[in-house]
Design a protein around this motif. Sequence first.
Motif, PDB file in Angstrom:
ATOM      1  N   GLN A 189      40.828  46.163  31.150  1.00 31.81           N
ATOM      2  CA  GLN A 189      40.982  46.259  29.844  1.00 31.81           C
ATOM      3  C   GLN A 189      40.697  44.980  29.253  1.00 31.81           C
ATOM      4  O   GLN A 189      40.463  44.661  28.113  1.00 31.81           O
ATOM      5  N   ASP A 190      41.291  43.922  30.056  1.00 37.81           N
ATOM      6  CA  ASP A 190      40.864  42.437  29.319  1.00 37.81           C
ATOM      7  C   ASP A 190      39.472  41.936  29.447  1.00 37.81           C
ATOM      8  O   ASP A 190      39.218  41.224  28.529  1.00 37.81           O
ATOM      9  N   ALA A 191      38.737  42.487  30.456  1.00 35.28           N
ATOM     10  CA  ALA A 191      37.283  42.228  30.564  1.00 35.28           C
ATOM     11  C   ALA A 191      36.533  42.618  29.615  1.00 35.28           C
ATOM     12  O   ALA A 191      35.811  42.029  28.840  1.00 35.28           O
ATOM     13  N   ALA A 192      36.999  43.984  29.104  1.00 31.52           N
ATOM     14  CA  ALA A 192      36.107  44.351  27.865  1.00 31.52           C
ATOM     15  C   ALA A 192      36.531  43.677  26.624  1.00 31.52           C
ATOM     16  O   ALA A 192      35.725  43.415  25.561  1.00 31.52           O
ATOM     17  N   LEU A 193      37.482  43.178  26.264  1.00 33.05           N
ATOM     18  CA  LEU A 193      38.030  42.168  25.286  1.00 33.05           C
ATOM     19  C   LEU A 193      37.357  40.774  25.197  1.00 33.05           C
ATOM     20  O   LEU A 193      36.906  40.468  24.142  1.00 33.05           O
ATOM     21  N   LEU A 194      37.153  40.300  26.543  1.00 29.05           N
ATOM     22  CA  LEU A 194      36.540  38.968  26.572  1.00 29.05           C
ATOM     23  C   LEU A 194      34.942  39.225  26.879  1.00 29.05           C
ATOM     24  O   LEU A 194      34.376  38.014  27.043  1.00 29.05           O
ATOM     25  N   ASP A 195      34.398  40.460  26.979  1.00 25.29           N
ATOM     26  CA  ASP A 195      33.212  40.658  27.185  1.00 25.29           C
ATOM     27  C   ASP A 195      32.646  40.079  28.117  1.00 25.29           C
ATOM     28  O   ASP A 195      31.574  39.310  28.256  1.00 25.29           O
ATOM     29  N   ILE A 196      33.190  40.021  29.475  1.00 27.02           N
ATOM     30  CA  ILE A 196      32.845  39.467  30.613  1.00 27.02           C
ATOM     31  C   ILE A 196      32.707  40.601  31.771  1.00 27.02           C
ATOM     32  O   ILE A 196      33.592  41.546  31.675  1.00 27.02           O
ATOM     33  N   PRO A 197      32.171  40.563  32.737  1.00 22.85           N
ATOM     34  CA  PRO A 197      32.245  41.469  33.932  1.00 22.85           C
ATOM     35  C   PRO A 197      33.570  41.481  34.460  1.00 22.85           C
ATOM     36  O   PRO A 197      34.649  40.677  34.653  1.00 22.85           O
ATOM     37  N   THR A 198      33.733  42.786  35.155  1.00 27.46           N
ATOM     38  CA  THR A 198      35.222  43.050  35.551  1.00 27.46           C
ATOM     39  C   THR A 198      35.819  42.499  36.705  1.00 27.46           C
ATOM     40  O   THR A 198      36.809  42.389  36.825  1.00 27.46           O
ATOM     41  N   LYS A 199      34.983  41.869  37.370  1.00 25.20           N
ATOM     42  CA  LYS A 199      35.374  41.073  38.598  1.00 25.20           C
ATOM     43  C   LYS A 199      35.185  39.723  38.348  1.00 25.20           C
ATOM     44  O   LYS A 199      35.538  38.693  39.299  1.00 25.20           O
ATOM     45  N   SER A 200      35.193  39.217  37.138  1.00 22.55           N
ATOM     46  CA  SER A 200      35.161  37.631  37.105  1.00 22.55           C
ATOM     47  C   SER A 200      36.266  36.845  37.324  1.00 22.55           C
ATOM     48  O   SER A 200      37.458  37.367  37.253  1.00 22.55           O
ATOM     49  N   THR A 201      36.198  35.845  37.772  1.00 23.10           N
ATOM     50  CA  THR A 201      37.202  34.864  38.326  1.00 23.10           C
ATOM     51  C   THR A 201      37.875  34.311  37.031  1.00 23.10           C
ATOM     52  O   THR A 201      37.514  33.861  36.083  1.00 23.10           O
ATOM     53  N   MET A 202      39.556  34.318  36.935  1.00 25.65           N
ATOM     54  CA  MET A 202      40.092  33.827  35.848  1.00 25.65           C
ATOM     55  C   MET A 202      41.346  32.751  36.503  1.00 25.65           C
ATOM     56  O   MET A 202      41.632  32.711  37.518  1.00 25.65           O
ATOM     57  N   LEU A 203      41.763  32.001  35.491  1.00 26.26           N
ATOM     58  CA  LEU A 203      43.019  31.019  35.642  1.00 26.26           C
ATOM     59  C   LEU A 203      44.008  31.949  35.044  1.00 26.26           C
ATOM     60  O   LEU A 203      44.032  31.934  34.114  1.00 26.26           O
ATOM     61  N   ASN A 204      44.852  31.970  35.940  1.00 24.04           N
ATOM     62  CA  ASN A 204      46.324  32.874  35.213  1.00 24.04           C
ATOM     63  C   ASN A 204      47.267  31.672  35.397  1.00 24.04           C
ATOM     64  O   ASN A 204      47.720  31.057  36.162  1.00 24.04           O
ATOM     65  N   VAL A 205      47.714  31.587  33.938  1.00 21.23           N
ATOM     66  CA  VAL A 205      48.916  30.435  33.997  1.00 21.23           C
ATOM     67  C   VAL A 205      50.227  31.042  33.037  1.00 21.23           C
ATOM     68  O   VAL A 205      50.163  31.944  32.213  1.00 21.23           O
ATOM     69  N   ASP A 206      51.064  30.826  33.906  1.00 24.65           N
ATOM     70  CA  ASP A 206      52.584  31.162  33.489  1.00 24.65           C
ATOM     71  C   ASP A 206      53.233  30.094  32.882  1.00 24.65           C
ATOM     72  O   ASP A 206      53.113  28.895  33.588  1.00 24.65           O
ATOM     73  N   ARG A 207      53.857  29.823  31.733  1.00 25.75           N
ATOM     74  CA  ARG A 207      54.562  28.622  31.246  1.00 25.75           C
ATOM     75  C   ARG A 207      55.887  28.730  30.604  1.00 25.75           C
ATOM     76  O   ARG A 207      55.762  29.955  29.779  1.00 25.75           O
ATOM     77  N   LYS A 208      56.915  28.609  30.859  1.00 24.30           N
ATOM     78  CA  LYS A 208      58.264  28.831  30.145  1.00 24.30           C
ATOM     79  C   LYS A 208      58.437  27.487  29.591  1.00 24.30           C
ATOM     80  O   LYS A 208      58.671  26.221  30.121  1.00 24.30           O
ATOM     81  N   LEU A 209      58.920  27.805  28.244  1.00 24.63           N
ATOM     82  CA  LEU A 209      59.018  26.603  27.193  1.00 24.63           C
ATOM     83  C   LEU A 209      60.572  26.697  26.988  1.00 24.63           C
ATOM     84  O   LEU A 209      61.405  27.545  26.481  1.00 24.63           O
TER      85      LEU A 209
END
Length: 242
Positions: A189-209
């Motif tokens: 669902q995020d690939a469609a929003l970002l207009d990129i292929p479904t198997k694209s590599t991503m950087l997943n970032v978790d941040r607690k402030l």
Amino acid sequence: MVLEYNNSIPLYVQLKAKIEEKILNGTYTVKIPSEREIIDEFYVSRSTVRQAIKELVDEGVLSRRPGKGTFISLKPIDDWLGNLSSTSETIGKMGMEPGAKLLKAEESALSPHLQQITGLTSAFHIRRIRYADHIPIGIENSYYPVNLGKKLSQFNLNNITLYDVLELKLEVHTKEAEQVIRAGTVLRQDAALLDIPTKSTMLNVDRKLLDLNDNFVEFEQAYYRADMYSFKINLAKKNNRP
């Protein structure tokens, strides 16, 4: 530089990854080498080169200029580890125009995992697409204490920098953040929003402030395009001499 011919991954996909790597590490800057130069460097056929470049052009990483060559369209965003800054600040420092589009702003119950991180059973969830020069680069899910989230929702979440509103408008002064970065692939669902292929590599970032009194302010789960987002850190060798 020879590709892995016995690998099950098609050669054009391997070549595409190599070109992206050279863009990210700064080997290729304004434009990429000619087809002949790439053929000589990687020992591949012209059809392999053209397929790899076509994929990168279709994804918006490269753009062709007839008679001039193939140029790099995307400028990787360098986020310096060790500095607490917003996505908008990071994009701005790279000479690009930051932007955002609101997808959701509502109170919601938290999963057991998020409850453990935030100490809350429910939170105010703000979900936005982030842009750099009008190109979608990632999706940010931010969770706040409900009262604080409702205050944030009174502002135009399509245009603001959340950290600026926290500090300047709501007088929530942040002190530190704990950040974890992992490699992953984009959700369908995020690939469609970002207009990129479904198997694209991503950087997943978790941040607690946290604020100045160590109170929880925000937990952010963000997913950024690996072809546009990179992290830098300066390392120094420890001197063990007496």
